[in-house]
Design an enzyme around this catalytic site. Structure first.
Site, PDB file in Angstrom:
ATOM      1  N   SER A   1       0.830  -1.202   0.000  1.00  9.89           N
ATOM      2  CA  SER A   1       0.000   0.000   0.000  1.00  9.89           C
ATOM      3  C   SER A   1       0.866   1.254   0.000  1.00  9.89           C
ATOM      4  O   SER A   1       1.679   1.461  -0.892  1.00  9.89           O
ATOM      5  CB  SER A   1      -0.968  -0.058   1.177  1.00  9.89           C
TER       6      SER A   1
ATOM      7  N   ASP B   1      -9.508  -4.368  -5.482  1.00 12.51           N
ATOM      8  CA  ASP B   1      -8.882  -3.224  -4.816  1.00 12.51           C
ATOM      9  C   ASP B   1      -9.172  -1.950  -5.614  1.00 12.51           C
ATOM     10  O   ASP B   1      -9.028  -1.934  -6.844  1.00 12.51           O
ATOM     11  CB  ASP B   1      -7.374  -3.474  -4.749  1.00 12.51           C
TER      12      ASP B   1
ATOM     13  N   HIS C   1      -7.549  -5.357  -1.269  1.00 11.43           N
ATOM     14  CA  HIS C   1      -6.350  -4.628  -0.900  1.00 11.43           C
ATOM     15  C   HIS C   1      -5.507  -5.379   0.132  1.00 11.43           C
ATOM     16  O   HIS C   1      -5.986  -5.723   1.215  1.00 11.43           O
ATOM     17  CB  HIS C   1      -6.755  -3.258  -0.349  1.00 11.43           C
TER      18      HIS C   1
END
Length: 305
Positions: free
Chosen positions: A144, A239, A269
């Site tokens: 991320s 995601d 995600h």
């Protein structure tokens, strides 16, 4: 049946963490509470230390050789997150790569906005090299927001003409810090953790009062990434950042930058941290791709020259 349950559980957890108007200290406390039981695999030891004055969690596989290392940069929007939260993932990487993973506890926004996190990352990387780990035996991996930091680190090293790591790994990375991100222009119904509004709050905390054109300049997806180490990138179709991953892969291809992209269908995600078979398979795939570069025969250091 397990995947739908984990998706639902992730949605409930995210709703509890963030609520309608996040108060970041409270969010961090909730995140710590919900991940207090996070464990690494049994054959991986966990200790704490520091790199360049930055706290780090050190995860070492039982038979880990000394010549390789992973510098791991956690995600969670630059504002929450800690090494313990991703211990199942970092521990699995340490075991799969048979190496030591240094999971960095870099400074968080909004108390420490950009560029504090990248400054911590650079300091930690250089400290790892000073300890005697060859740069061409280091992998820098981030999930991320940590994916952003991995690219930022490589760009800093290139600009300062310092030795590169062998390879960069990115898991569901944040690649566009601007309003053009796919997070704001996609169907988000199947993503259980992230929302467009949450991404706005993350960006405003990390880049307070930074105008849109400057946010674009800081985004990896718009930057010149030629000359960087090879990149291994994983994304997931559910995601809200998956569109940016595809755009980044196209960007790399146009520039001739080496990038291997694998997109996982029907997952969300940073699913890699979930206790399920697809996550274990994805971590193994990532480790194999990173290891093929990390342990390749090599006689010289590559730098940003």
């Amino acid at each position: 049946m397990l995947i739908p349950l984990l998706r639902f559980g992730s949605r409930v957890m995210a709703a509890w963490w963030f609520g309608p108007a996040p108060d970041w200290p409270r969010v961090r406390a909730r995140a710590r509470a919900s991940t207090r039981s996070a464990r690494a695999p049994r054959n991986v030891s966990v200790t704490t230390g520091e790199l360049g004055g930055v706290p780090a969690e050190i995860l070492t596989s039982a038979d880990s050789p000394d010549e390789t290392a992973v510098l791991y940069l956690h995600g969670s929007g630059f504002v929450i997150g800690a090494p313990r939260m991703v211990r199942p993932l970092t521990g699995a990487l340490a075991a799969a790569l048979n190496t030591t993973v240094y999971a960095l506890d870099y400074r968080l926004a909004p108390e420490h906005p950009h560029p504090a996190a990248i400054e911590d990352t650079v300091a930690a990387y250089l400290a790892l090299v000073e300890r005697g780990v060859r740069p061409d035996r280091i992998a820098v991996v981030g999930d991320s927001a940590g994916g952003t930091l991995a690219v930022d680190l490589a760009l800093r090293l290139r600009d300062d003409r310092l030795p590169f790591p062998a390879v960069l790994g990115m898991i569901c990375p944040v690649l566009d810090l601007s309003a053009a991100s796919s997070a704001f222009h996609c169907d988000a119904r199947r993503e259980p953790l992230l929302t467009a509004e949450l991404m706005r709050q993350f960006m405003d905390a990390y880049l307070p009062h930074v105008p849109e054109d400057r946010r674009r300049e800081l985004s990896p997806i718009y930057r010149d990434i030629t000359g960087l180490p090879p990149v291994v990138m994983h994304s997931a179709t559910d995601d809200i950042l998956s569109g940016d991953a595809r755009r980044f892969a196209d960007h790399a291809a146009k520039l001739g930058a080496p990038l291997r992209h694998r997109e996982y269908r029907g997952l969300w995600h940073v699913f890699h941290a979930m206790p399920m078979k697809p996550a274990r398979e994805a971590v193994d795939d990532l480790a194999t791709a990173l290891g093929s570069v990390l342990r390749a025969p090599r006689t010289d250091y590559r730098s940003g020259q």
